[in-house]
Scaffold this motif. Structure first.
Motif, PDB file in Angstrom:
ATOM      1  N   GLN A   1      34.313 -44.938 -33.716  1.00  0.00           N
ATOM      2  CA  GLN A   1      32.966 -44.588 -33.272  1.00  0.00           C
ATOM      3  C   GLN A   1      32.077 -45.836 -33.178  1.00  0.00           C
ATOM      4  OE1 GLN A   1      31.438 -41.595 -35.954  1.00  0.00           O
ATOM      5  NE2 GLN A   1      33.167 -40.209 -35.553  1.00  0.00           N
ATOM      6  N   TYR A   2      32.138 -46.662 -34.204  1.00  0.00           N
ATOM      7  CA  TYR A   2      31.309 -47.868 -34.219  1.00  0.00           C
ATOM      8  C   TYR A   2      31.693 -48.800 -33.079  1.00  0.00           C
ATOM      9  CZ  TYR A   2      29.465 -52.406 -35.510  1.00  0.00           C
ATOM     10  OH  TYR A   2      28.831 -53.622 -35.487  1.00  0.00           O
ATOM     11  N   THR A   3      32.998 -49.005 -32.868  1.00  0.00           N
ATOM     12  CA  THR A   3      33.469 -49.890 -31.800  1.00  0.00           C
ATOM     13  C   THR A   3      33.019 -49.387 -30.433  1.00  0.00           C
ATOM     14  OG1 THR A   3      35.415 -50.521 -33.106  1.00  0.00           O
ATOM     15  CG2 THR A   3      35.494 -50.943 -30.742  1.00  0.00           C
ATOM     16  N   ALA A   4      33.127 -48.067 -30.227  1.00  0.00           N
ATOM     17  CA  ALA A   4      32.718 -47.478 -28.949  1.00  0.00           C
ATOM     18  C   ALA A   4      31.217 -47.646 -28.726  1.00  0.00           C
ATOM     19  CB  ALA A   4      33.105 -46.001 -28.903  1.00  0.00           C
ATOM     20  N   MET A   5      30.422 -47.449 -29.771  1.00  0.00           N
ATOM     21  CA  MET A   5      28.969 -47.587 -29.654  1.00  0.00           C
ATOM     22  C   MET A   5      28.580 -49.044 -29.371  1.00  0.00           C
ATOM     23  SD  MET A   5      27.735 -45.072 -32.763  1.00  0.00           S
ATOM     24  CE  MET A   5      26.037 -45.622 -32.667  1.00  0.00           C
ATOM     25  N   ARG A   6      29.270 -49.965 -30.033  1.00  0.00           N
ATOM     26  CA  ARG A   6      28.988 -51.381 -29.802  1.00  0.00           C
ATOM     27  C   ARG A   6      29.308 -51.752 -28.365  1.00  0.00           C
ATOM     28  NH1 ARG A   6      32.512 -55.264 -29.913  1.00  0.00           N
ATOM     29  NH2 ARG A   6      33.977 -54.209 -31.291  1.00  0.00           N
ATOM     30  N   GLU A   7      30.461 -51.336 -27.882  1.00  0.00           N
ATOM     31  CA  GLU A   7      30.850 -51.651 -26.502  1.00  0.00           C
ATOM     32  C   GLU A   7      29.884 -51.027 -25.498  1.00  0.00           C
ATOM     33  OE1 GLU A   7      33.111 -53.701 -25.221  1.00  0.00           O
ATOM     34  OE2 GLU A   7      33.444 -54.355 -27.288  1.00  0.00           O
ATOM     35  N   GLU A   8      29.415 -49.819 -25.806  1.00  0.00           N
ATOM     36  CA  GLU A   8      28.457 -49.154 -24.910  1.00  0.00           C
ATOM     37  C   GLU A   8      27.149 -49.935 -24.850  1.00  0.00           C
ATOM     38  OE1 GLU A   8      26.242 -44.804 -24.490  1.00  0.00           O
ATOM     39  OE2 GLU A   8      28.031 -45.018 -25.756  1.00  0.00           O
ATOM     40  N   ARG A   9      26.675 -50.397 -26.011  1.00  0.00           N
ATOM     41  CA  ARG A   9      25.439 -51.200 -26.040  1.00  0.00           C
ATOM     42  C   ARG A   9      25.612 -52.487 -25.246  1.00  0.00           C
ATOM     43  NH1 ARG A   9      25.461 -49.860 -31.555  1.00  0.00           N
ATOM     44  NH2 ARG A   9      26.273 -51.929 -32.096  1.00  0.00           N
ATOM     45  N   ILE A  10      26.746 -53.147 -25.450  1.00  0.00           N
ATOM     46  CA  ILE A  10      26.980 -54.434 -24.791  1.00  0.00           C
ATOM     47  C   ILE A  10      27.048 -54.259 -23.281  1.00  0.00           C
ATOM     48  CG2 ILE A  10      28.740 -56.214 -24.436  1.00  0.00           C
ATOM     49  CD1 ILE A  10      29.242 -56.128 -27.479  1.00  0.00           C
ATOM     50  N   GLN A  11      27.736 -53.207 -22.821  1.00  0.00           N
ATOM     51  CA  GLN A  11      27.835 -52.987 -21.379  1.00  0.00           C
ATOM     52  C   GLN A  11      26.467 -52.689 -20.769  1.00  0.00           C
ATOM     53  OE1 GLN A  11      30.471 -53.614 -19.408  1.00  0.00           O
ATOM     54  NE2 GLN A  11      31.345 -54.368 -21.328  1.00  0.00           N
ATOM     55  N   ALA A  12      25.652 -51.903 -21.483  1.00  0.00           N
ATOM     56  CA  ALA A  12      24.308 -51.598 -20.986  1.00  0.00           C
ATOM     57  C   ALA A  12      23.464 -52.877 -20.925  1.00  0.00           C
ATOM     58  CB  ALA A  12      23.643 -50.559 -21.878  1.00  0.00           C
ATOM     59  N   PHE A  13      23.591 -53.726 -21.933  1.00  0.00           N
ATOM     60  CA  PHE A  13      22.864 -54.998 -21.951  1.00  0.00           C
ATOM     61  C   PHE A  13      23.304 -55.899 -20.808  1.00  0.00           C
ATOM     62  CE2 PHE A  13      23.581 -59.462 -23.297  1.00  0.00           C
ATOM     63  CZ  PHE A  13      22.277 -59.921 -23.152  1.00  0.00           C
ATOM     64  N   LEU A  14      24.618 -56.016 -20.591  1.00  0.00           N
ATOM     65  CA  LEU A  14      25.124 -56.897 -19.536  1.00  0.00           C
ATOM     66  C   LEU A  14      24.690 -56.402 -18.152  1.00  0.00           C
ATOM     67  CD1 LEU A  14      28.711 -57.651 -20.894  1.00  0.00           C
ATOM     68  CD2 LEU A  14      26.738 -59.189 -20.871  1.00  0.00           C
ATOM     69  N   GLN A  15      24.645 -55.096 -17.973  1.00  0.00           N
ATOM     70  CA  GLN A  15      24.163 -54.544 -16.701  1.00  0.00           C
ATOM     71  C   GLN A  15      22.687 -54.872 -16.496  1.00  0.00           C
ATOM     72  OE1 GLN A  15      25.091 -50.347 -16.715  1.00  0.00           O
ATOM     73  NE2 GLN A  15      27.301 -50.698 -16.764  1.00  0.00           N
ATOM     74  N   ALA A  16      21.911 -54.777 -17.568  1.00  0.00           N
ATOM     75  CA  ALA A  16      20.482 -55.111 -17.481  1.00  0.00           C
ATOM     76  C   ALA A  16      20.287 -56.595 -17.203  1.00  0.00           C
ATOM     77  CB  ALA A  16      19.769 -54.712 -18.773  1.00  0.00           C
ATOM     78  N   LEU A  17      21.118 -57.422 -17.818  1.00  0.00           N
ATOM     79  CA  LEU A  17      21.039 -58.866 -17.605  1.00  0.00           C
ATOM     80  C   LEU A  17      21.384 -59.221 -16.165  1.00  0.00           C
ATOM     81  CD1 LEU A  17      20.688 -61.729 -18.678  1.00  0.00           C
ATOM     82  CD2 LEU A  17      23.064 -61.656 -19.487  1.00  0.00           C
ATOM     83  N   GLU A  18      22.434 -58.601 -15.634  1.00  0.00           N
ATOM     84  CA  GLU A  18      22.823 -58.853 -14.251  1.00  0.00           C
ATOM     85  C   GLU A  18      21.726 -58.396 -13.298  1.00  0.00           C
ATOM     86  OE1 GLU A  18      24.980 -60.021 -10.937  1.00  0.00           O
ATOM     87  OE2 GLU A  18      25.211 -60.539 -13.061  1.00  0.00           O
ATOM     88  N   GLN A  19      21.122 -57.261 -13.589  1.00  0.00           N
ATOM     89  CA  GLN A  19      20.055 -56.757 -12.729  1.00  0.00           C
ATOM     90  C   GLN A  19      18.849 -57.696 -12.766  1.00  0.00           C
ATOM     91  OE1 GLN A  19      20.416 -53.978 -10.676  1.00  0.00           O
ATOM     92  NE2 GLN A  19      18.615 -54.965  -9.785  1.00  0.00           N
ATOM     93  N   LYS A  20      18.558 -58.252 -13.928  1.00  0.00           N
ATOM     94  CA  LYS A  20      17.447 -59.207 -14.042  1.00  0.00           C
ATOM     95  C   LYS A  20      17.696 -60.436 -13.172  1.00  0.00           C
ATOM     96  CE  LYS A  20      16.764 -61.731 -17.838  1.00  0.00           C
ATOM     97  NZ  LYS A  20      16.284 -62.286 -19.139  1.00  0.00           N
ATOM     98  N   ARG A  21      18.935 -60.911 -13.145  1.00  0.00           N
ATOM     99  CA  ARG A  21      19.281 -62.079 -12.337  1.00  0.00           C
ATOM    100  C   ARG A  21      19.235 -61.746 -10.847  1.00  0.00           C
ATOM    101  NH1 ARG A  21      24.377 -64.268 -16.080  1.00  0.00           N
ATOM    102  NH2 ARG A  21      23.076 -65.164 -17.750  1.00  0.00           N
ATOM    103  N   VAL A  22      19.719 -60.571 -10.489  1.00  0.00           N
ATOM    104  CA  VAL A  22      19.684 -60.145  -9.080  1.00  0.00           C
ATOM    105  C   VAL A  22      18.247 -59.984  -8.613  1.00  0.00           C
ATOM    106  CG1 VAL A  22      20.218 -58.241  -7.504  1.00  0.00           C
ATOM    107  CG2 VAL A  22      21.959 -59.060  -9.104  1.00  0.00           C
TER     108      VAL A  22
END
Length: 333
Positions: A301-322
């Motif tokens: 559960q913890y690993t899945a939640m961490r990966e979900e947070r990281i993916q959401a962050f990376l998508q937000a970061l990419e959108q900020k750059r775009v």
């Protein structure tokens, strides 16, 4: 003349290229294109002409790489440290950048034909606004192409890149997208300018200098480093072949070192996750910490939640750059 020069290799070059391809070939090659000023001095021409000849050599080198099946090339075009040079030289380099990025835009059909995606890596805020806009247009125009990639490091140093990656992670924590415990080597790597590229297999520096000059310090920890004495404008197909041969001689050891490093990084992340779960179980204060099934479920559960947070962050970061590039494109329209 096209930025990616048309034309095939000579018979002898094709023959030797086929021999090279029988061995392991680098998929990603990085160049520190050094020696333009010394070439100008040697030829008794202005420094600006040396830099111009260096750009022309890049066009030729890209053709060689394409013919050899090397689908990603990264070049050190302009270091942040270069801003310390004389105003005359810096202004000349900026004018040259205007010319070359304008030419890239004029040759969009050629880039589309070869499927070349252009990325410009560096702190664009340090550049004149008109150059930022030209760069944004070139990057956005080719972003959907994926047959091969040209990464141009412009207004770049590796330490600046790493500091920027740390700032991006701090922004993620401030925005509530990340937990402080999410910060890791792996995440920092995904925040680098080069996050969309594999690490270089081979890094080549010309001119006889044997240092990296703050270029791709993080990314080249398991790359083959080749230092050649030839000045960049005089670089030849045979110089490139020599560097590839040296890569092939060391390829096996490099791959083993890279695999070992990745295994160790995974082990460290697993140990970090397990430590978090143990702490969580202790906080529960129940006998559940003795239940291996409960422990495993909590870990998953913890690993899945961490990966979900990281993916959401990376998508937000990419959108900020775009969004930043989109604003520049809109401003120049």
């Amino acid at each position: 003349m096209s930025f990616i020069r048309e034309g095939e290799l000579t018979f002898i070059e094709r023959f030797f290229a086929n021999i090279l391809k029988a061995g392991p070939m680098p998929k990603h090659v990085a160049f520190i294109m050094d020696g333009n000023r010394r070439y100008a001095q040697k030829c008794h021409v202005e420094r600006q002409e040396g830099h111009s000849q260096g750009f022309e050599k890049l066009a030729e080198t890209l053709r060689w790489c394409l013919n050899l099946g090397i689908r990603e090339v990264t070049v050190y075009a302009f270091s942040i440290e270069n801003f310390k040079r004389s105003k005359e030289e810096v202004d000349g380099l900026m004018d040259l950048a205007r010319q070359k990025f304008s030419r890239l835009l004029e040759e969009q059909e050629n880039w589309k034909k070869h499927g070349v995606c252009i990325r410009v890596l560096g702190d664009l805020h340090l550049l004149p606004v008109d150059i930022q806009e030209l760069i944004a247009r070139a990057v956005q125009a080719t972003r959907s192409y994926n047959k091969c990639f040209l990464n141009v490091c412009f207004a770049y140093t590796s330490r600046h890149e790493i500091c920027n990656a740390v700032r991006e992670m701090a922004w993620g924590v401030e925005q509530g997208l990340l937990e402080p415990s999410d910060v890791s080597e792996s995440l920092l790597e995904k925040c680098l300018y080069t996050s969309n590229s594999p690490d270089p297999d081979l890094l080549i520096r010309t001119s006889g200098e044997v240092r990296l000059s703050d270029f791709l310090l993080w990314q080249t920890s398991h790359s083959c480093l080749v230092f050649q004495s030839v000045l960049w404008p005089e670089y030849s197909f045979w110089n490139l072949c020599e560097a590839i041969l040296r890569y092939q001689m060391n390829s096996s050891a490099l791959q083993k070192a890279r695999a070992s490093y990745m295994d160790e990084r995974k082990r460290q992340q697993m140990a970090k996750d397990q430590a978090y779960v143990r702490k969580k179980l202790q906080q529960e204060g129940t006998a559940s910490h003795e239940d291996p099934v409960h422990q495993q479920n909590l870990l998953q559960q913890y690993t899945a939640m961490r990966e979900e947070r990281i993916q959401a962050f990376l998508q937000a970061l990419e959108q900020k750059r775009v969004d930043f590039l989109d604003r520049l494109c809109t401003a120049s329209a």
